[in-house]
Design an enzyme around this catalytic site. Structure first.
Site: not given
Ligand code: MN
Length: 732
Positions: A81-82
């Site tokens: 996600e990051d």
């Protein structure tokens, strides 16, 4: 669980080493290094290095004694996600399983929960579980949420409230379902701190004030029980049972109780080695102090749906206050604290399997619950707990407004549409999934946002829809639609067939389609209304000919009668023509004049016996009228009157007389009249008959008679016929 202190990677490795092999430790350490590298330039809202967060999450999983794959996934749960790292990278670097777990956690992170009614919260929880596919995804997500809650103070107040609310509605109940009470309690307590800080800190304060007093009391109890247990040689661990803020808060607000009423309750927990010891301890406690009736619960014989086992009892303690006691084995205690995680806790030599194996394990777990569960009082909760695994064959999707709809997996947008409303289903012309047009047989996936497009001008379902749809609800509604539509088709087809049959009988349908007539016929065949009758003709439940026959029976009867009548009249008239006598002699003599052209008037047809009068016409001799004939009563006409009289002895002569006979219009009336006349041996030269709306039959006959006596006899005879109203001699 380390609530306050932050776990370092060294702490974590040390704890994990207690139950993991060196290879496993190397594996999770590699995951840590990878995550640290991926997040290296990132910081949390608190200003700390980002890697601290995944380390805490992995740490919580270590405390739950999870398997190395889960712990590694805990370290890596935010990288996709990051950071730039992809799922493919994870699969290559670690394993398919790690990539799958991280993918699951990432997807769960994208579900947005808007607080709604309880049912929606429940559906969201189900959606979570269904989307997770592997229950370990939920465990990682719970660990993630737990650490986020611990560090919630770094978020702005509005976000704190949203997160805290979501935690209370979704995550704490999930932890409860899975039996992980340590996580559940901490989530609830932290959420309360942000949702109702005033009450939270008030309870904290009250607890502090009471602490010393309570601890003394508890110590006394523990001392007493320990002594008793030593006497019978039972090894036990005793502790004061911590009360949780949120449960105190809930009891205070839901049961409207004062803090003291709840917190004064002393609670002790006894942990022993065996089930046998549990009951032994219970016996000892019940001998020391008087048990309170109705408070004993045997959750060992009957575990709670989330696997919880214990003996619960409340006795009147040494100070005369109620004392709550929980007795359980070490294993039961593990399950009480860690729930499903304890059940799946990683043990050396027993690798957690994925795919089929793990599913079988889940099933075993549920079979065990089923065997244990003999009481029904917790049926609802029990069913709910079962659903957690059983609804893996469900799919959870959003309406555009954010409501979650539960459907069987394999469902398509049409199932969704029919779930919303039948009319929406019937008018569906297309569907947007996540903002993109998709075909109607698109297979819905967890978390999809589904928007159904409808049109009032849609032709409705097509037969294909029955094949596409998954839910019986949708299929039923579609079938209903077809049935209804076919009914309409059947009605119009049936009506057409009946009309055709009626025309075949030579009758215009509109002549028989009166409301009254239709009602008579559909009731005759036990239909509720004309539409039902036509529909039955349409699907050939009854023949159109039968309906047509019934609808036309009256009109056909009337016509038959008319036909009969016409035929009789014609026969009589033909007969009369043949027999027509050409007697010129009128049988009247004019006083003093011989061979004068004398003829009987046709307007009043005088017959011997009638009072008669002669009338001198212009160039056509004398016509003889009845004296009272209205046609010769004017003053001018009277000037032309002439005295005439009937010749004597003229019985052979016959005279025309017109009679009008009226009576009730029934079958056979005319024949009776004709027969009556015939019986008097009187010739009929002409007959005519008609009937009117009021059921009045009017028969006109012309007969040949000899004289008024003869006529009188005939009239008398006719009058005797049933249903005859009147007989009159007519004047034209
Ligand atoms: Mn996270």
């Amino acid at each position: 669980m380390a609530k306050d202190g932050v776990m370092t990677i060294e702490n974590l490795i040390e704890k994990a080493s207690k139950y993991l092999s060196a290879d496993d430790i190397a594996f999770i350490q590699r995951a840590y290094e990878f995550a640290k590298q991926a997040h290296k330039d990132q910081y949390r809202k608190s200003g700390e290095a980002y890697i601290i967060h995944p380390v805490q999450v992995a740490g919580i999983l270590v405390e739950l004694k999870m398997d190395p794959v889960t712990i590694a996934s805990g370290f890596l749960h935010d990288v996709v996600e990051d950071t730039e790292v992809t799922l493919e990278d994870l699969e290559e670097e670690f394993s398919k399983e790690v990539a799958m777990l991280v993918d699951g956690v990432t997807k769960l992170g994208k579900i947005k929960y808007k607080s709604k009614e309880a049912q929606q919260a429940e559906n969201h929880r189900k959606m979570f579980v269904a989307m997770a596919k592997d229950i370990r995804v939920i465990l990682i997500k719970l660990a993630d949420r737990l650490h986020n809650m611990r560090t919630l103070k770094h978020l702005p107040p509005e976000k704190q409230r949203i997160k805290a609310n979501e935690t209370l509605e979704i995550f704490a109940p999930l932890a409860h379902r899975l039996g992980i009470s340590t996580i559940k309690w901490e989530l609830e307590d932290t959420a309360l701190r942000y949702l109702n800080p005033q009450q939270y800190y008030r309870i904290v304060q009250l607890m502090k004030q009471k602490r010393n007093e309570r601890e003394t009391n508890i110590e006394e109890v523990i001392e007493e029980v320990t002594k008793q247990l030593e006497d019978v040689n039972i090894k036990a661990e005793l502790s004061g049972r911590p009360k949780h803020l949120y449960s105190i808060y809930r009891k205070m607000s839901e049961q409207n109780k004062q803090f003291n009423e709840i917190y004064d309750l002393l609670a002790v927990r006894v942990i022993v080695d065996s089930i046998k010891d549990c009951y032994a301890v219970l016996g000892i406690i019940h001998t020391c102090w008087k048990p309170m009736p109705g408070r004993f619960k045997d959750y060992i014989a009957m575990p709670k749906p989330n696997l919880y086992q214990s003996l619960h009892t409340t006795v009147i303690g040494p100070k005369g206050d109620p004392l709550e006691v929980q007795i359980r084995t070490k294993e039961m205690h593990e399950i009480a604290e860690y729930g499903i995680a304890a059940h799946w806790a990683y043990k050396e030599g027993k690798q957690i399997q994925t795919g089929k194996k793990s599913f079988e394990e889940k099933l075993t777990w549920f079979r065990e619950i089923l065997e244990w569960q003999t009481e029904t009082h917790d049926a609802e909760e029990f069913i709910e707990s079962l659903k957690i695994d059983l609804f893996s064959d469900m799919v959870y999707v959003f309406t555009p407004k954010g409501d979650v709809i539960e459907l069987p997996s394999g469902s398509v947008p049409l199932d969704f549409a029919y779930r919303i409303h039948t009319e929406i289903g019937n008018q569906t012309i297309g569907a947007k999934v996540n903002g993109k047009m998709e075909p109607l047989d698109y297979e819905l996936k967890n978390g999809d946002i589904v928007e159904v497009m409808t049109s009032k001008h849609s032709y409705g379902p097509s037969q294909d829809w029955l094949k596409i749809t998954q839910t019986s609800q949708a299929k039923n509604k579609i079938r209903q639609f077809f049935k209804k539509q076919r009914r309409e088709e059947n009605i119009s087809k049936g009506k057409e067939l009946v009309d055709k049959e009626i025309r075949a009988l030579g009758i215009e349908p509109k002549d028989v389609m009166t409301e009254e007539n239709l009602k008579r016929v559909y009731e005759r065949f036990n239909f509720v209304n004309a539409e039902d009758m036509y529909a039955a003709v349409g699907y050939q439940g009854i023949t159109a000919a039968l309906i047509a026959t019934r609808l036309t029976d009256k009109i056909r009867q009337t016509r038959q009668k008319e036909q009969d009548l016409a035929q009789t009249i014609e026969e009589v008239n033909n007969d009369a023509k043949e027999k027509k006598a050409h007697k010129k002699d009128s049988g009247v003599k004019v006083e003093g004049v011989d061979n004068l052209l004398v003829r009987l008037s046709k307007c009043c047809s005088p017959v011997p016996g009638d009072e008669i009068v002669g009338y001198i016409t212009k160039g056509r001799g004398v016509s003889v009228h009845r004296e009272d004939c209205p046609n010769i009563q004017t003053e001018e006409a009277k000037q032309r009157h002439l005295h005439v009289e009937w010749e004597k002895h003229q019985t052979q002569k016959q005279y025309h007389v017109d009679l009008e006979i009226s009576g009730y219009d029934r079958r056979g009336l005319l024949n009776e009249v004709l027969q009556a006349v015939n019986e008097t041996k009187t010739n009929i030269t002409h007959v005519n008959g008609r009937s009117d709306r009021n059921k009045m039959a009017v028969i006109q006959i012309t007969i040949l008679i000899h004289n008024t006596d003869h006529l009188r006899k005939i009239v008398e005879r006719i009058k005797q016929i049933k249903d005859i109203y009147s007989v009159t001699r007519t004047v034209q």
